[in-house]
Design a protein around this motif. Sequence first.
Motif, PDB file in Angstrom:
ATOM      1  N   ILE A 436       0.841  -1.195   0.000  1.00  0.00           N
ATOM      2  CA  ILE A 436       0.000   0.000   0.000  1.00  0.00           C
ATOM      3  C   ILE A 436       0.883   1.255   0.000  1.00  0.00           C
ATOM      4  O   ILE A 436       1.981   1.242   0.558  1.00  0.00           O
ATOM      5  N   TYR A 437       0.398   2.297  -0.642  1.00  0.00           N
ATOM      6  CA  TYR A 437       1.039   3.597  -0.506  1.00  0.00           C
ATOM      7  C   TYR A 437       0.504   4.275   0.747  1.00  0.00           C
ATOM      8  O   TYR A 437      -0.711   4.388   0.922  1.00  0.00           O
ATOM      9  N   ILE A 438       1.390   4.696   1.611  1.00  0.00           N
ATOM     10  CA  ILE A 438       1.012   5.493   2.773  1.00  0.00           C
ATOM     11  C   ILE A 438       1.202   6.949   2.355  1.00  0.00           C
ATOM     12  O   ILE A 438       2.293   7.334   1.926  1.00  0.00           O
ATOM     13  N   VAL A 439       0.128   7.721   2.439  1.00  0.00           N
ATOM     14  CA  VAL A 439       0.145   9.084   1.898  1.00  0.00           C
ATOM     15  C   VAL A 439      -0.031  10.096   3.025  1.00  0.00           C
ATOM     16  O   VAL A 439      -0.997  10.027   3.780  1.00  0.00           O
ATOM     17  N   ARG A 440       0.919  11.002   3.140  1.00  0.00           N
ATOM     18  CA  ARG A 440       0.802  12.097   4.107  1.00  0.00           C
ATOM     19  C   ARG A 440      -0.021  13.225   3.490  1.00  0.00           C
ATOM     20  O   ARG A 440       0.060  13.464   2.285  1.00  0.00           O
ATOM     21  N   GLN A 441      -0.754  13.933   4.321  1.00  0.00           N
ATOM     22  CA  GLN A 441      -1.524  15.083   3.835  1.00  0.00           C
ATOM     23  C   GLN A 441      -1.214  16.279   4.723  1.00  0.00           C
ATOM     24  O   GLN A 441      -2.034  16.674   5.549  1.00  0.00           O
ATOM     25  N   PRO A 442      -0.020  16.852   4.570  1.00  0.00           N
ATOM     26  CA  PRO A 442       0.397  17.910   5.499  1.00  0.00           C
ATOM     27  C   PRO A 442      -0.524  19.132   5.479  1.00  0.00           C
ATOM     28  O   PRO A 442      -0.670  19.798   6.498  1.00  0.00           O
ATOM     29  N   GLU A 443      -1.185  19.410   4.336  1.00  0.00           N
ATOM     30  CA  GLU A 443      -2.075  20.583   4.299  1.00  0.00           C
ATOM     31  C   GLU A 443      -3.327  20.320   5.131  1.00  0.00           C
ATOM     32  O   GLU A 443      -3.818  21.180   5.841  1.00  0.00           O
ATOM     33  N   LYS A 444      -3.809  19.084   5.012  1.00  0.00           N
ATOM     34  CA  LYS A 444      -5.058  18.733   5.692  1.00  0.00           C
ATOM     35  C   LYS A 444      -4.826  18.469   7.180  1.00  0.00           C
ATOM     36  O   LYS A 444      -5.649  18.804   8.023  1.00  0.00           O
ATOM     37  N   CYS A 445      -3.697  17.856   7.481  1.00  0.00           N
ATOM     38  CA  CYS A 445      -3.420  17.447   8.860  1.00  0.00           C
ATOM     39  C   CYS A 445      -2.335  18.352   9.429  1.00  0.00           C
ATOM     40  O   CYS A 445      -1.139  18.060   9.337  1.00  0.00           O
ATOM     41  N   GLN A 446      -2.755  19.464   9.997  1.00  0.00           N
ATOM     42  CA  GLN A 446      -1.793  20.415  10.555  1.00  0.00           C
ATOM     43  C   GLN A 446      -1.205  19.845  11.837  1.00  0.00           C
ATOM     44  O   GLN A 446      -1.928  19.278  12.652  1.00  0.00           O
ATOM     45  N   VAL A 447       0.085  20.010  11.972  1.00  0.00           N
ATOM     46  CA  VAL A 447       0.771  19.508  13.161  1.00  0.00           C
ATOM     47  C   VAL A 447       0.907  20.640  14.166  1.00  0.00           C
ATOM     48  O   VAL A 447       1.245  21.756  13.801  1.00  0.00           O
ATOM     49  N   GLU A 448       0.618  20.328  15.414  1.00  0.00           N
ATOM     50  CA  GLU A 448       0.737  21.358  16.474  1.00  0.00           C
ATOM     51  C   GLU A 448       2.179  21.752  16.698  1.00  0.00           C
ATOM     52  O   GLU A 448       3.059  20.896  16.665  1.00  0.00           O
TER      53      GLU A 448
END
Length: 448
Positions: A436-448
């Motif tokens: 599977i491709y594991i896909v990050r979504q940095p725009e959608k999932c903002q990190v504190e």
Amino acid sequence: MFDIVGEFQIGDDISPLDPDSVDSVVVYGLYGHPLTHQATGYSLVYNQLYPYEGLQNYTSGIIHHVRLTGLRPNTLYQYQCGDPLQGMSNLYYFKTMPVSGPKSYPSRIAVVGDLGLTYNTTSTVEHLTSNHPDLILLVGDVSYANLYLTNGTGADCYSCSFPQTPIHETYQPRWDYWGRYMQPLISNVPIMVIEGNHEIELQAENQAFVAYSSRFAFPSEESGSLSTLYYSFNAGGVHFVMLGAYAPYDETSDQYKWLEADMASVDRKVTPWLVATFHAPWYSTYIAHYREAECMRVAMEDLLYKCGVDIVFNGHVHAYERLNRVYNYTLDPCAPVYITVGDGGNREKMAITHADEPGNCPEPSTTPDTYMGGFCAFNFTSGPAAGKFCWDEQPEYSAYRESSFGHGILEVKNETHALWTWHRNRDLYRAAGDQIYIVRQPEKCQVE
Ligand SMILES: [Fe+2]
């Protein structure tokens, strides 16, 4: 090499070797060039001692640790180790990790757990080697020396001789066998290890994790950790946090404070990927160790979630399972992907039964692990299993599960995409059992 490492002793009357009797030296240079550089380290011996009549004590051969500094990234080196006056090893080589940056990743990171040393282990290591990893993550439970009595006989129970005490027998030469078996691979490929329950190996004077801490090298100091039981490091654009499931982890613990500070200091522009690795899984749907690490999950899950951990690797459960992104038992697109690869092939049984099959749900009071502290696993309060301790079908957060031996390979392609492949031992070397491709979504999932 005999003079360099000496020989272990086991018996009633042991006398530890003197580690100062030999030097610890690595000579090295760029691959194909003369070995013009030299680094000196230190050596040690360790003991495994039992406060009981009739058990054999152990003292190790001499274990050498040498740190090489100032190496160039992504570069092939060759080296020999030993004591120049007493003898040097064969020539080995290794490649350094690429520089940390968003466009720079090791090509293949192998992830494997619960290896031991059996026919299944050799099949796993053969398959893993054929995938040419640049880095190996070993997610705990290494030699299984604690499944042997001090006379070397295998035991089915690991506290059979002394069921009333927390001290169990071990046969420490298993560690030496394991090291010799792994040498062709790990003399050339860097390996990072985190402890499992089989590394506890409690002995006289309450000492624990002695073989583990003596035999491996950990960048604890470099990562601000005071313990060999948790630490962090970068491999290209990936920051790994290696967590101690068998060290205190609640909010007041050194580990928690260290982790909080460590993850706060990560610059995701430099290391976009954040990967956590620890032995006992928080999410697993097998009966074996079902919700055993619940206290650790309750203590640390929020922190991992808030810091935007992308992937969590675990072992401990002797099977393969890949979970969907999940937070507090609920699907969440910004939560980590959890992957259990406890299927390395040790001598304990494979996990085959699922807690969600009829009649299989364990009694909650039986689930905690003595070494993991407390009871935290209560019935679910929401979702399809509300009011119950187990689902009555494969939970939606369990994406794929299979009871076969194997290993995994993580190929980080760029800042947002990583390919995960699980390889079964019974397949041809390169065949994918799960991919599977594991896909990050940095725009959608903002990190504190
Ligand atoms: Fe384990």
